[in-house]
Design a protein around this motif. Structure first.
Motif, mmCIF file in Angstrom:
data_model
loop_
_atom_site.group_PDB
_atom_site.id
_atom_site.type_symbol
_atom_site.label_atom_id
_atom_site.label_comp_id
_atom_site.label_asym_id
_atom_site.label_seq_id
_atom_site.Cartn_x
_atom_site.Cartn_y
_atom_site.Cartn_z
ATOM 1 N N ARG A 50 -1.529 0.944 -0.205
ATOM 2 C CA ARG A 50 -1.277 2.022 0.757
ATOM 3 C C ARG A 50 -1.325 1.495 2.186
ATOM 4 N NH1 ARG A 50 -4.463 7.160 -1.867
ATOM 5 N NH2 ARG A 50 -2.905 7.541 -3.471
ATOM 6 N N TYR A 51 -2.251 0.589 2.455
ATOM 7 C CA TYR A 51 -2.338 -0.008 3.794
ATOM 8 C C TYR A 51 -1.081 -0.810 4.096
ATOM 9 C CZ TYR A 51 -3.971 -2.897 7.636
ATOM 10 O OH TYR A 51 -4.079 -3.534 8.837
ATOM 11 N N ARG A 52 -0.655 -1.620 3.137
ATOM 12 C CA ARG A 52 0.553 -2.429 3.322
ATOM 13 C C ARG A 52 1.779 -1.536 3.494
ATOM 14 N NH1 ARG A 52 0.771 -6.490 -1.086
ATOM 15 N NH2 ARG A 52 -1.074 -7.229 -0.016
ATOM 16 N N GLU A 53 1.848 -0.442 2.732
ATOM 17 C CA GLU A 53 2.965 0.493 2.862
ATOM 18 C C GLU A 53 2.965 1.137 4.251
ATOM 19 O OE1 GLU A 53 4.804 4.464 0.703
ATOM 20 O OE2 GLU A 53 2.734 3.884 0.317
ATOM 21 N N ALA A 54 1.786 1.485 4.756
ATOM 22 C CA ALA A 54 1.704 2.083 6.094
ATOM 23 C C ALA A 54 2.181 1.094 7.154
ATOM 24 C CB ALA A 54 0.274 2.533 6.376
ATOM 25 N N LEU A 55 1.809 -0.174 7.017
ATOM 26 C CA LEU A 55 2.276 -1.185 7.970
ATOM 27 C C LEU A 55 3.790 -1.364 7.892
ATOM 28 C CD1 LEU A 55 -0.411 -4.028 7.720
ATOM 29 C CD2 LEU A 55 -0.093 -2.362 9.553
ATOM 30 N N ASP A 56 4.314 -1.436 6.669
ATOM 31 C CA ASP A 56 5.767 -1.587 6.498
ATOM 32 C C ASP A 56 6.517 -0.387 7.061
ATOM 33 O OD1 ASP A 56 5.331 -4.002 5.289
ATOM 34 O OD2 ASP A 56 5.609 -3.258 3.237
ATOM 35 N N GLN A 57 5.970 0.808 6.816
ATOM 36 C CA GLN A 57 6.628 2.011 7.315
ATOM 37 C C GLN A 57 6.589 2.058 8.841
ATOM 38 O OE1 GLN A 57 4.913 5.770 6.090
ATOM 39 N NE2 GLN A 57 6.967 6.608 5.830
ATOM 40 N N ARG A 58 5.500 1.601 9.422
ATOM 41 C CA ARG A 58 5.402 1.562 10.887
ATOM 42 C C ARG A 58 6.446 0.610 11.470
ATOM 43 N NH1 ARG A 58 0.243 -0.562 14.316
ATOM 44 N NH2 ARG A 58 1.110 -0.166 16.348
ATOM 45 N N LEU A 59 6.582 -0.564 10.860
ATOM 46 C CA LEU A 59 7.583 -1.526 11.328
ATOM 47 C C LEU A 59 8.993 -0.979 11.146
ATOM 48 C CD1 LEU A 59 8.230 -4.373 12.383
ATOM 49 C CD2 LEU A 59 8.285 -5.118 10.005
ATOM 50 N N LEU A 60 9.253 -0.355 9.997
ATOM 51 C CA LEU A 60 10.572 0.225 9.746
ATOM 52 C C LEU A 60 10.893 1.308 10.764
ATOM 53 C CD1 LEU A 60 13.025 0.429 7.809
ATOM 54 C CD2 LEU A 60 11.741 2.195 6.602
ATOM 55 N N ARG A 61 9.924 2.169 11.044
ATOM 56 C CA ARG A 61 10.151 3.235 12.020
ATOM 57 C C ARG A 61 10.394 2.665 13.406
ATOM 58 N NH1 ARG A 61 5.849 7.855 9.978
ATOM 59 N NH2 ARG A 61 7.183 8.612 8.298
ATOM 60 N N LEU A 62 9.695 1.605 13.747
ATOM 61 C CA LEU A 62 9.911 0.973 15.049
ATOM 62 C C LEU A 62 11.327 0.412 15.146
ATOM 63 C CD1 LEU A 62 8.730 -0.073 17.770
ATOM 64 C CD2 LEU A 62 8.185 -2.167 16.529
ATOM 65 N N LEU A 63 11.755 -0.314 14.125
ATOM 66 C CA LEU A 63 13.094 -0.916 14.144
ATOM 67 C C LEU A 63 14.194 0.145 14.144
ATOM 68 C CD1 LEU A 63 12.568 -3.920 11.711
ATOM 69 C CD2 LEU A 63 12.708 -3.962 14.200
ATOM 70 N N ILE A 64 14.037 1.166 13.322
ATOM 71 C CA ILE A 64 15.053 2.219 13.282
ATOM 72 C C ILE A 64 15.047 2.993 14.596
ATOM 73 C CG2 ILE A 64 15.700 4.396 12.174
ATOM 74 C CD1 ILE A 64 14.922 3.127 9.533
ATOM 75 N N GLY A 65 13.869 3.210 15.168
ATOM 76 C CA GLY A 65 13.790 3.895 16.455
ATOM 77 C C GLY A 65 14.503 3.125 17.549
ATOM 78 N N LEU A 66 14.306 1.822 17.574
ATOM 79 C CA LEU A 66 15.002 0.999 18.567
ATOM 80 C C LEU A 66 16.510 1.017 18.333
ATOM 81 C CD1 LEU A 66 12.586 -2.058 18.847
ATOM 82 C CD2 LEU A 66 12.957 -0.238 20.532
#
Length: 136
Positions: free
Chosen positions: A53-69
């Motif tokens: 779950r921690y790793r998924e949260a980190l991956d989702q945060r990175l994905l959201r950052l990249l998609i947001g940019l």
């Protein structure tokens, strides 16, 4: 003197429990051993679940950052094109050449592009900040 294969008199480590040989263990002792093993498996499973779950949260945060940019970049380029087209229409020139479009074309382009940019941001923001609880 100990026989070969007999259990030691003292536990070898902090996690090891002194148990009699399997053939002389009572049903209660076997049930206790099975319960302890099941608890260890459950603890390992809970630890692994927390790690995932921690790793998924980190991956989702990175994905959201990249998609947001990416969404921001597309929106900026789109709005630059809108402003450039509007200025070219107003000045009557685009890159040194005469430029004229029918007013209905300009209105349609600006309306649809503005709606698209706003819609793109709304879709992204609703994904980034969901209104209800996320499904597990």
């Amino acid at each position: 003197m100990r026989e070969p294969g007999a259990s030691p008199a003292l536990p070898a480590g902090p996690d090891e429990v002194l148990v009699p040989p399997a053939d002389t263990a009572s049903p209660i002792e076997r049930a206790i051993r099975q319960g302890v093993a099941a608890e260890r498996r459950n603890a390992d499973l809970e630890t692994r679940t927390r790690e995932l779950r921690y790793r998924e949260a980190l991956d989702q945060r990175l994905l959201r950052l990249l998609i947001g940019l990416s969404v921001f970049g597309v929106s900026v380029l789109w709005l630059v094109a809108d402003v450039s087209l509007t200025l070219a229409q107003g000045l009557g020139t685009l890159f040194g050449r005469p430029f004229r479009l029918d007013p209905t074309i300009i209105i349609a382009f600006l309306t649809t592009s503005t709606a698209t940019v706003i819609g793109l941001f709304l879709v992204f923001l609703r994904w980034l900040y969901p209104s209800g609880p996320e499904k597990e």
